[in-house]
Design a protein around this motif. Sequence first.
Motif, short mmCIF file in Angstrom:
data_model
loop_
_atom_site.label_atom_id
_atom_site.label_comp_id
_atom_site.label_asym_id
_atom_site.label_seq_id
_atom_site.Cartn_x
_atom_site.Cartn_y
_atom_site.Cartn_z
N THR A 1 21.38 63.77 59.11
CA THR A 1 21.80 64.41 57.64
C THR A 1 22.33 63.27 56.71
N ILE A 2 21.80 63.07 55.64
CA ILE A 2 22.57 62.14 54.63
C ILE A 2 23.08 62.98 53.50
N SER A 3 24.28 62.53 53.19
CA SER A 3 24.83 63.48 52.28
C SER A 3 25.87 62.81 51.26
N LEU B 1 15.16 58.10 67.01
CA LEU B 1 14.98 57.96 65.49
C LEU B 1 14.56 56.60 65.67
N TRP B 2 13.46 56.30 64.70
CA TRP B 2 12.76 55.12 64.09
C TRP B 2 13.18 55.06 62.93
N THR C 1 5.41 64.28 67.63
CA THR C 1 5.00 65.38 68.56
C THR C 1 6.04 65.77 69.93
N SER C 2 6.50 64.40 70.23
CA SER C 2 7.62 64.40 71.32
C SER C 2 8.97 64.80 70.77
N GLY C 3 8.92 65.15 69.36
CA GLY C 3 10.47 65.74 68.88
C GLY C 3 11.03 64.45 68.09
N GLY C 4 10.48 63.33 67.92
CA GLY C 4 11.42 62.27 67.64
C GLY C 4 11.13 62.34 65.99
N LEU C 5 12.14 61.43 65.39
CA LEU C 5 12.47 61.36 63.83
C LEU C 5 12.02 60.12 63.56
N VAL C 6 11.42 60.09 62.19
CA VAL C 6 11.00 58.76 61.58
C VAL C 6 11.36 58.72 60.20
N LEU C 7 12.07 57.67 59.88
CA LEU C 7 12.26 57.30 58.30
C LEU C 7 11.64 56.18 58.07
N LEU C 8 10.56 55.96 57.09
CA LEU C 8 9.96 54.61 56.99
C LEU C 8 10.10 54.32 55.42
N ILE D 1 16.82 65.10 57.96
CA ILE D 1 15.59 65.03 58.95
C ILE D 1 15.58 65.82 59.91
N HIS D 2 14.59 66.84 60.50
CA HIS D 2 14.76 67.60 61.51
C HIS D 2 13.87 67.03 62.66
N PRO D 3 14.12 67.53 63.87
CA PRO D 3 13.31 66.74 65.08
C PRO D 3 11.83 67.15 64.95
N GLY D 4 11.08 66.14 64.99
CA GLY D 4 9.59 66.24 64.82
C GLY D 4 9.17 66.00 63.26
N GLU D 5 10.34 65.42 62.34
CA GLU D 5 9.94 65.33 61.22
C GLU D 5 9.85 63.85 60.75
N ALA D 6 9.03 63.24 59.92
CA ALA D 6 9.00 62.00 59.24
C ALA D 6 9.07 62.06 57.78
N TRP D 7 9.89 61.15 57.33
CA TRP D 7 10.22 61.14 55.79
C TRP D 7 9.92 59.65 55.42
N ARG D 8 9.27 59.60 54.15
CA ARG D 8 9.02 58.30 53.78
C ARG D 8 9.79 57.93 52.37
N VAL D 9 10.31 56.77 52.38
CA VAL D 9 11.18 56.50 51.29
C VAL D 9 10.20 55.81 50.35
#
Lengths: 221, 204
Positions: free
Chosen positions: B8-10, B152-153, B179-186, B29-37
Amino acid sequence: MTYRSFLIYEFLVLWRRKQDVFNALLFFIIVVILFPLGVSAEPAFLAQAASGIIWCGVVLSILISIDHMFKEDYQDGSLEQWIVSGLSLPLLMLLKVMANWVVIILPLLIMMPLLSEMLFMPNTSFWALVLTLLVGTPGLFLIGVMGAALTVSVRQGTMLVMLLILPLYLPVLIFATSAVQAAQSGLPYSGFLAMLLALSLMSLVVSPFMTAMAIKASVSG
Amino acid sequence: MQSSASLTISDLWIERGGNDLCKGLSFSIHPGEAWRVLGGNGTGKTSLLKVIAGISMPLEGEIFYLGQNVTSDRSPLQQEMVYLGHLMGVKSALTVEENLRWYCPERSLEELHNVAKDLGLFPFLASLVKTLSAGQQRRVALARLWLSKKTLWLLDEPFASLDVEGGVMLEVCIQQHLTSGGLVLLSTHQSLSSIIPHDVVLQP
């Protein structure tokens, strides 16, 4: 990454870049060889000046090797990886200093009998010289690495590193040469060694943390 | 602040050289989610990733990982995180295999070889990294993602220098990680709406 793998591959990188290490050693040998030719080759004079010549050569060799200690790590992004590795950055810095110390100082120590013979150094002061190198050079590395970390992001920072570090090297140089000269005169030199040890230990306490902070400041811009 | 989200970024406030890059930025970002910056040049995409990674610090705001405030000490986050920046952190004086073993010493040689095969690096395992192309060096950095097994990537322009095949491999890898529950922010300018539906948009 683990501390063990960091240390192993630091040695491996140094081995692959042995030209840099070799340059520092070659520089030291050239200083020791040229000095008698330039000043005086008289045995009595050289025996008196030997500790100063050798220690000045050591200080300059360390300065040369320390200048590019972090340059490649900064350029290839390794410093960023160390910061985000989750490992203790001060401890990683300490391991890096250790690897560099072993690679630069051990060959110097191995060459020392030959070089001290060249300078007509008496046997009585030879072991004092070895002891001062063993006790004093870790301090030189630990002090120098702080300057190298501070200037890692500065282009042409060599001069800046020297200006920052050299004044801090003077006490080590003075105590080390005084110890060897005391031994040469048959006087006790344990007090000088204790001062060198104190300087190295003080650097050991301060340097890893200061270096880590300087690395973070340099990388974060 | 407690949250069910992993990261969580606040109210994050980041500045660079006296200029505000983002102010009051918040997302989770929740488990299994990816966000793009997303954002134009100079809007602070790299700075945001560096702040989250712990390379630099924000002016204000908080970062939570698994409900724990990690703003002042990122160690708990860094234990579970892998960061791939513009600079790849690959040692040019070492071989591909040495680079991978240096970074992931806990992985077996078999695992390492399998990943190298998947990424087309197997024939180059004994080659010094400095002899490889920029794209191949990027693949070495990506091989570390595969091997790291971190949750987290944080990836800064991960598609840079990659060819089409390499890009597809990276997308597949991201999908498997999610799919394996990881988090990605790229940060990327590439359209990845099929696997990354969430965007953080940074304004100039």
